[in-house]
Design a protein around this motif. Structure first.
Motif, mmCIF file in Angstrom:
data_model
loop_
_atom_site.group_PDB
_atom_site.id
_atom_site.type_symbol
_atom_site.label_atom_id
_atom_site.label_comp_id
_atom_site.label_asym_id
_atom_site.label_seq_id
_atom_site.Cartn_x
_atom_site.Cartn_y
_atom_site.Cartn_z
ATOM 1 N N THR A 1 0.960 -1.329 -0.194
ATOM 2 C CA THR A 1 -0.084 -0.108 0.163
ATOM 3 C C THR A 1 0.714 1.074 0.114
ATOM 4 O O THR A 1 0.759 1.937 -0.670
ATOM 5 N N ALA A 2 2.040 1.218 0.713
ATOM 6 C CA ALA A 2 2.994 2.235 0.958
ATOM 7 C C ALA A 2 3.607 2.711 -0.311
ATOM 8 O O ALA A 2 3.676 3.973 -0.935
ATOM 9 N N ILE B 1 1.117 4.147 -2.785
ATOM 10 C CA ILE B 1 0.915 5.732 -2.367
ATOM 11 C C ILE B 1 2.006 6.671 -2.955
ATOM 12 O O ILE B 1 1.750 7.536 -3.583
ATOM 13 N N VAL B 2 3.163 5.904 -2.670
ATOM 14 C CA VAL B 2 4.161 7.018 -3.279
ATOM 15 C C VAL B 2 4.216 6.837 -4.576
ATOM 16 O O VAL B 2 4.547 7.723 -5.204
ATOM 17 N N ARG C 1 1.823 6.684 -6.773
ATOM 18 C CA ARG C 1 0.959 7.526 -7.354
ATOM 19 C C ARG C 1 1.160 8.935 -7.295
ATOM 20 O O ARG C 1 1.128 9.937 -8.116
ATOM 21 N N LYS C 2 1.842 9.455 -5.904
ATOM 22 C CA LYS C 2 2.226 10.890 -5.826
ATOM 23 C C LYS C 2 3.146 11.195 -6.898
ATOM 24 O O LYS C 2 3.390 12.024 -7.373
ATOM 25 N N GLU C 3 4.164 10.259 -7.099
ATOM 26 C CA GLU C 3 5.408 10.576 -7.999
ATOM 27 C C GLU C 3 4.869 10.732 -9.276
ATOM 28 O O GLU C 3 5.488 11.528 -10.222
ATOM 29 N N LEU D 1 1.962 11.625 -10.379
ATOM 30 C CA LEU D 1 1.097 12.873 -10.573
ATOM 31 C C LEU D 1 2.174 14.114 -10.340
ATOM 32 O O LEU D 1 2.057 14.793 -11.522
ATOM 33 N N ASP D 2 3.209 13.953 -9.808
ATOM 34 C CA ASP D 2 4.291 14.900 -9.594
ATOM 35 C C ASP D 2 4.877 15.090 -10.930
ATOM 36 O O ASP D 2 5.322 16.016 -11.657
ATOM 37 N N ARG E 1 3.320 16.469 -13.860
ATOM 38 C CA ARG E 1 3.020 17.938 -13.915
ATOM 39 C C ARG E 1 4.403 18.488 -13.852
ATOM 40 O O ARG E 1 4.375 19.781 -14.144
ATOM 41 N N ASP E 2 5.305 17.887 -13.944
ATOM 42 C CA ASP E 2 6.718 18.382 -14.100
ATOM 43 C C ASP E 2 7.184 18.718 -15.863
ATOM 44 O O ASP E 2 7.144 17.580 -16.563
ATOM 45 N N ASP F 1 14.571 14.125 -9.653
ATOM 46 C CA ASP F 1 13.313 15.019 -8.834
ATOM 47 C C ASP F 1 13.199 14.165 -7.701
ATOM 48 O O ASP F 1 13.174 14.933 -6.629
ATOM 49 N N GLU G 1 14.186 15.809 -4.189
ATOM 50 C CA GLU G 1 13.461 15.890 -2.665
ATOM 51 C C GLU G 1 14.190 16.139 -1.568
ATOM 52 O O GLU G 1 13.742 16.748 -0.796
ATOM 53 N N SER H 1 12.127 18.461 1.513
ATOM 54 C CA SER H 1 10.790 17.370 1.726
ATOM 55 C C SER H 1 11.476 16.010 2.135
ATOM 56 O O SER H 1 10.218 15.378 2.319
ATOM 57 N N LEU I 1 8.928 13.648 4.773
ATOM 58 C CA LEU I 1 8.399 12.251 4.127
ATOM 59 C C LEU I 1 8.783 11.138 4.840
ATOM 60 O O LEU I 1 8.107 10.286 5.112
#
Lengths: 398, 251
Positions: free
Chosen positions: A12-13, A16-17, A19-21, A23-24, A27-28, A211, A216, A221, A225
């Motif tokens: 699961t972790a 989550i990571v 999906r976030k990366e 998305l990031d 957008r980059d 990135d 990070e 950040s 994290l």
């Protein structure tokens, strides 16, 4: 049961990571740019190049033939015109005209050409060329061939006139036996396709890998994290998989671009065809996928090792040359297909992709060996990165 | 509740934390006060388990931080020294990301996010990307993501550093509210006024050691100065602490 729960939590972790990366990354603009532009640029440029080459080759037959003092060899002119050549008057200063590239060549008929012919002596004919001009080469070759045929035809007529079979002129006939299939020939010309595909595995996830690791930390950040109750390995694996996804996307786009270039440009006129049917393309993807896993893992490791974002970018752009080495060797000399070669990550993939695009079938072993070695390298890199993420000196950049 | 005993941490030849013991109770604001370089940030990192001490123990509620750092991190919300944001994520996405990593899901998570946005007055920036945020806005996002899992313990490393008056007030208000909810709040600062205005208990550190502890009144009494700033200078021994560390170096 607890082991199961722990595993589920870990997965699961990772998700989550990941999906976030992603998305990031989407957008980059810089990450997207390198993942989207590269696959289009390479194939398009080579498509233009090959299209240009094909044009030249086709045009060579249509080039009018400037003949100087054509009136000295009326039979030749007649013969040429009968063979579909447009004979035109030569420019006034043929040598200068050829040197300046106004015409690719000039055929010059010396004085006494007709007389020599009539006497049966070797009659000289001049072909004025500029050997330093690559763009006239195809036209010159075409002219040479035509003039050669004309000479052969005259010789045959003379022998016949003396009652001799013209075949005596060919005591030995050299016949080329082409053992390569058309597709293999095409593959040798299109050696750039495997190279583009394998380079795509390195270029697609490059920005994202930098990135998500060096970036990070540089943004500050990373500390927040790592304060979440998830294992470092899950965080590293999530970041790695995001880079892999970008790399694979880049590979797919590259393949699509190559197909488009080969379909819609005059490349086909070179008389070559590459096996770009759907199964072969899936085979290439299957061969390239482990390479993408490895490339992203290498990048994540190297970028975590670097002290800064800039440093990481420098190292990683050097990494791009890794897949180029076997690709260039493959183009120059051809890679030997052996167990040893298949086991070298990068080389193995190159061999398999070349074979697939050449219309050959790849055996399970061909897929498995390079996959195995690439996976071992990838696993080692991810493990090392996770270990580094547990080190205080790496986390806090001391 | 956060309890640390005999903490010690070296980096190569430099000992950042010599001997720190402290106790931060629930329903209290505990301030870790000391000059720059006193070892505040390192001490906090030892407390929230991102660094391992060379010696000593840390306990957050009933969890041993050294043995189970992940278990401890579920019980504590931290604003660390470095609290960078992702420039391409919105404020809401930041909080959601950390909430998910803390194990929150679905409606419960979204509710929690909405509550924090309301509480920290982040409505205007909730769905804007972080790239153009001001210092105060960045701090709010950092606080929201640190508190998303509703931890019983809160550790804040210099939470008002670089903030303007309005943002500082908002942070102070949040700290008081957290205390009134019965949470254990531990924060570090090098600013006297800050600590005296907020703290129930002050732990004074200098040169990697705890040099004094008590309520602001107790510290005034201990130092014999009415002015807390004078007390701070007296107790931290800023003048002679350099000489002291030099004398210790050979051992």
């Amino acid at each position: 049961m607890t082991a199961m729960n722990a595993m589920n939590g870990w997965l699961t972790a990772v998700r989550i990571v990941l999906r976030k990366e992603l998305l990031d990354g989407v957008r980059d603009r810089r990450a997207l740019f390198s993942a989207l532009l590269y696959p289009l640029l390479g194939p398009l440029l080579s498509g233009l190049l090959f299209g240009f080459m094909a044009d030249k080759q086709r045009d060579a037959a249509d080039v009018p033939m400037p003949v100087m003092a054509a009136d000295r060899a009326p039979e030749l002119v007649e013969w040429l015109e009968a063979h579909g050549v447009e004979v035109v008057a030569a420019p006034e200063h043929p040598r200068e005209a050829v040197r300046d590239g106004e015409v690719p060549f000039v055929v010059s008929v010396p004085e006494g050409f007709a007389a020599s012919l009539a006497e049966g002596n070797p009659a000289k004919i001049e072909l004025i060329v500029d050997g330093s001009r690559n763009d006239s080469r195809a036209a010159i070759g075409h002219a040479q061939k035509l003039l050669g045929y004309y000479g052969q035809e005259l010789a045959s007529q003379r022998l016949l006139a003396r009652g001799i079979d013209p075949e005596v002129m060919h005591p030995v006939i050299v016949a080329e036996v082409e053992v390569a299939s058309d597709q293999e020939l095409a593959a040798s010309v299109f050696a750039f396709v495997p190279m583009f595909v394998l380079m795509a595995t390195f270029i697609g996830g490059m920005q994202l890998a930098v990135d998500a690791t060096a970036g990070e930390r540089e943004r500050g950040s990373l500390e927040p994290l790592l304060l979440n109750p998830v294992s470092r390995s899950a965080i590293v694996v999530g970041k790695w998989l995001a880079a892999v996804a970008f790399a694979l996307g880049c590979v797919i786009l590259t393949l699509v671009a190559c197909v488009a270039v080969l379909e819609y440009t005059p490349v086909r006129d070179l008389g070559l065809s590459l096996d770009l049917r759907v199964p072969a393309l899936f085979g290439v993807l299957l061969a390239a996928a482990p390479m993408a896993l490895m490339a992203a893992a290498l990048q994540v490791l190297v970028a975590s090792f670097a002290r800064s974002f800039k440093e990481a970018q420098t190292y990683i752009s050097l990494l791009v040359f890794v897949p180029m080495v076997p690709a260039v060797i493959g183009m120059m000399t051809g890679l030997e297909r052996s167990i040893g070669a298949l086991l070298i990550p990068g080389v193995g993939q190159q061999i398999v992709v070349e074979q697939l695009l050449g219309g050959g079938a790849a055996t399970a072993l061909d897929y498995l060996l390079p996959m195995l070695s690439a996976l071992v390298v990838a696993a080692a890199c991810v493990w090392l990165t996770a270990w580094m993420f547990r080190r205080e000196s790496v986390v806090f950049g001391r | 509740m956060i309890v640390a005993e005999h903490l010690r941490k070296r980096f190569g030849d430099v000992t950042a934390v010599h001997e720190v013991s402290l106790r931060a109770e629930d329903g209290r604001v505990t301030g870790l006060l000391g000059p720059n370089g006193a070892g505040k940030t390192t001490t906090l990192r030892l407390l929230y388990g991102l660094m391992r001490p060379d010696a000593g123990t840390v306990q957050i509620d009933d969890v041993n931080v050294i043995a189970d750092p992940l278990g401890a991190q579920a019980k504590v919300g931290v604003l660390p020294d470095a609290h960078g944001l992702y420039p391409r994520l919105t404020a809401r996405e930041h909080v959601r990301y950390f909430g998910e990593l803390q194990g929150l899901r679905g409606a419960a998570l979204e509710q929690r996010i909405a509550a924090l946005i309301e509480r920290l007055d982040m409505g205007g920036i909730a769905d804007r990307r972080a790239a153009g945020f001001s210092q105060g806005e960045r701090m709010k996002v950092s606080l929201a993501r640190a508190l998303v899992h509703g931890p019983n313990n809160v550790i804040l490393d210099e939470p008002t550093n670089g903030l303007d008056v309005m943002s500082t007030r908002a942070v102070r208000k949040l700290i008081r509210e957290l205390r009134d909810e019965g949470k254990c709040v531990l924060f570090s600062s090098h600013v006297m006024q800050e600590v005296s205005a907020l703290c129930d208990v002050i732990v004074l550190v200098a040169g990697g050691r705890v040099v004094a502890r008590g309520t602001p009144d107790e510290l005034r009494e201990l130092s014999g100065h009415v002015d807390l700033e004078d007390a701070f200078v007296e107790l931290t021994g800023i003048d002679d602490h350099r000489a002291q560390t030099h004398a210790e170096a050979p051992s």
